[in-house]
Scaffold this motif. Sequence first.
Motif, PDB file in Angstrom:
ATOM      1  N   GLY A 193      40.551  47.139  29.792  1.00  0.00           N
ATOM      2  CA  GLY A 193      41.687  46.260  30.196  1.00  0.00           C
ATOM      3  C   GLY A 193      42.090  47.109  31.497  1.00  0.00           C
ATOM      4  N   ILE A 194      41.614  48.062  31.423  1.00  0.00           N
ATOM      5  CA  ILE A 194      42.164  49.184  33.199  1.00  0.00           C
ATOM      6  C   ILE A 194      41.068  48.905  33.767  1.00  0.00           C
ATOM      7  N   ALA A 195      40.034  48.354  33.536  1.00  0.00           N
ATOM      8  CA  ALA A 195      39.283  47.640  34.844  1.00  0.00           C
ATOM      9  C   ALA A 195      39.211  46.396  35.108  1.00  0.00           C
ATOM     10  N   MET A 196      40.094  45.654  34.288  1.00  0.00           N
ATOM     11  CA  MET A 196      40.403  44.951  35.293  1.00  0.00           C
ATOM     12  C   MET A 196      41.844  44.247  35.591  1.00  0.00           C
ATOM     13  N   LEU A 197      42.793  45.509  34.954  1.00  0.00           N
ATOM     14  CA  LEU A 197      43.876  45.637  35.820  1.00  0.00           C
ATOM     15  C   LEU A 197      43.658  46.131  37.555  1.00  0.00           C
ATOM     16  N   VAL A 198      42.706  47.611  37.277  1.00  0.00           N
ATOM     17  CA  VAL A 198      42.556  47.768  38.088  1.00  0.00           C
ATOM     18  C   VAL A 198      41.519  46.491  39.767  1.00  0.00           C
ATOM     19  N   GLY A 199      40.798  45.738  38.875  1.00  0.00           N
ATOM     20  CA  GLY A 199      40.558  44.654  39.804  1.00  0.00           C
ATOM     21  C   GLY A 199      40.929  43.885  40.197  1.00  0.00           C
ATOM     22  N   ARG A 200      42.102  43.984  39.539  1.00  0.00           N
ATOM     23  CA  ARG A 200      43.537  42.485  40.471  1.00  0.00           C
ATOM     24  C   ARG A 200      43.669  43.100  40.749  1.00  0.00           C
ATOM     25  N   ALA A 201      44.517  44.240  40.559  1.00  0.00           N
ATOM     26  CA  ALA A 201      45.289  45.065  42.083  1.00  0.00           C
ATOM     27  C   ALA A 201      44.273  45.180  43.105  1.00  0.00           C
ATOM     28  N   SER A 202      43.125  44.918  43.570  1.00  0.00           N
ATOM     29  CA  SER A 202      42.731  45.959  44.094  1.00  0.00           C
ATOM     30  C   SER A 202      42.520  44.755  45.067  1.00  0.00           C
ATOM     31  N   ARG A 203      41.751  43.375  44.502  1.00  0.00           N
ATOM     32  CA  ARG A 203      42.175  41.749  44.837  1.00  0.00           C
ATOM     33  C   ARG A 203      42.586  41.418  45.436  1.00  0.00           C
ATOM     34  N   PRO A 204      42.375  41.410  47.352  1.00  0.00           N
ATOM     35  CA  PRO A 204      43.240  40.676  48.220  1.00  0.00           C
ATOM     36  C   PRO A 204      43.636  39.380  48.445  1.00  0.00           C
ATOM     37  N   SER A 205      45.112  39.277  48.516  1.00  0.00           N
ATOM     38  CA  SER A 205      46.023  38.277  48.270  1.00  0.00           C
ATOM     39  C   SER A 205      45.248  37.215  49.429  1.00  0.00           C
ATOM     40  N   PRO A 206      45.087  35.753  48.801  1.00  0.00           N
ATOM     41  CA  PRO A 206      44.726  34.879  49.648  1.00  0.00           C
ATOM     42  C   PRO A 206      45.689  34.371  51.016  1.00  0.00           C
ATOM     43  N   PRO A 207      45.201  33.787  52.359  1.00  0.00           N
ATOM     44  CA  PRO A 207      46.698  33.442  53.284  1.00  0.00           C
ATOM     45  C   PRO A 207      47.309  32.752  53.470  1.00  0.00           C
ATOM     46  N   ALA A 208      48.069  32.889  53.128  1.00  0.00           N
ATOM     47  CA  ALA A 208      49.374  31.870  53.052  1.00  0.00           C
ATOM     48  C   ALA A 208      48.835  31.016  54.312  1.00  0.00           C
ATOM     49  N   SER A 209      49.600  29.657  53.309  1.00  0.00           N
ATOM     50  CA  SER A 209      48.771  28.748  54.012  1.00  0.00           C
ATOM     51  C   SER A 209      50.741  27.656  54.418  1.00  0.00           C
TER      52      SER A 209
END
Length: 227
Positions: A193-209
């Motif tokens: 759970g911690i690993a998934m939370l960290v991975g989600r937080a470090s994932r770059p946001s897609p550019p807004a279209s």
Amino acid sequence: MNPPGYPQPDRPPVVRPLWSLAGPALGAMVAAGLLTAPIGPLGSAITRDLGLSTTAMTVTVVVPYVVATAALVVPGYLLGRRWPTATGVPALVLLLLGSVLSAFAPGAGLMGVGRVVDGLGAGIVVGVALALSSQLGRWCSRARLVLGLALGVALLLGPVVSGVIAQAASWRPAFLLGVPVAAVALIGTIASGIAMLVGRASRPSPPASPAMTTLLPGETQLGGPAR
């Protein structure tokens, strides 16, 4: 949220990493083993030591666990699809607590309470494991097959392993056998759970279209002349 008349965007399916299934699957195996454990020598030892009849042993040890487990598999599945860690961790804590209560029960009353607590945790963690096995992307079919085989093996080994321990020592250590395994499952669930939370937080946001919308009758573009 888009206004009425505009197409709603499709929500992408949730895909979780394969290793996120490890902790809940291990807990589900413990739950399956505890389901069939009272069959055979373990049940006979409990009947003898607690002074119960066969019917009373069934009502005290078997029925509460089966009913509690069956009642919470579906809620565990539904909650586990959205919050696998937040659902799985309390379930494994209940599984640990119920096993300890059952092992040290001085009589039928506390034994029944322990088996109910065990069953509540078992039903939820089985539901979480089933939910996660359906969210693994291309691994779904294989994960379901392996999980089903693992649960089947645990059901078969439950009465065998508990019976050997009950005959060699006592029925109380047989309930404690799953405690270290459930503890490992709890640690694994928390870590994933911690690993998934960290991975989600470090994932770059897609550019807004830029929003592509179709003007409805009577609407004008912002900043454009109205005609």
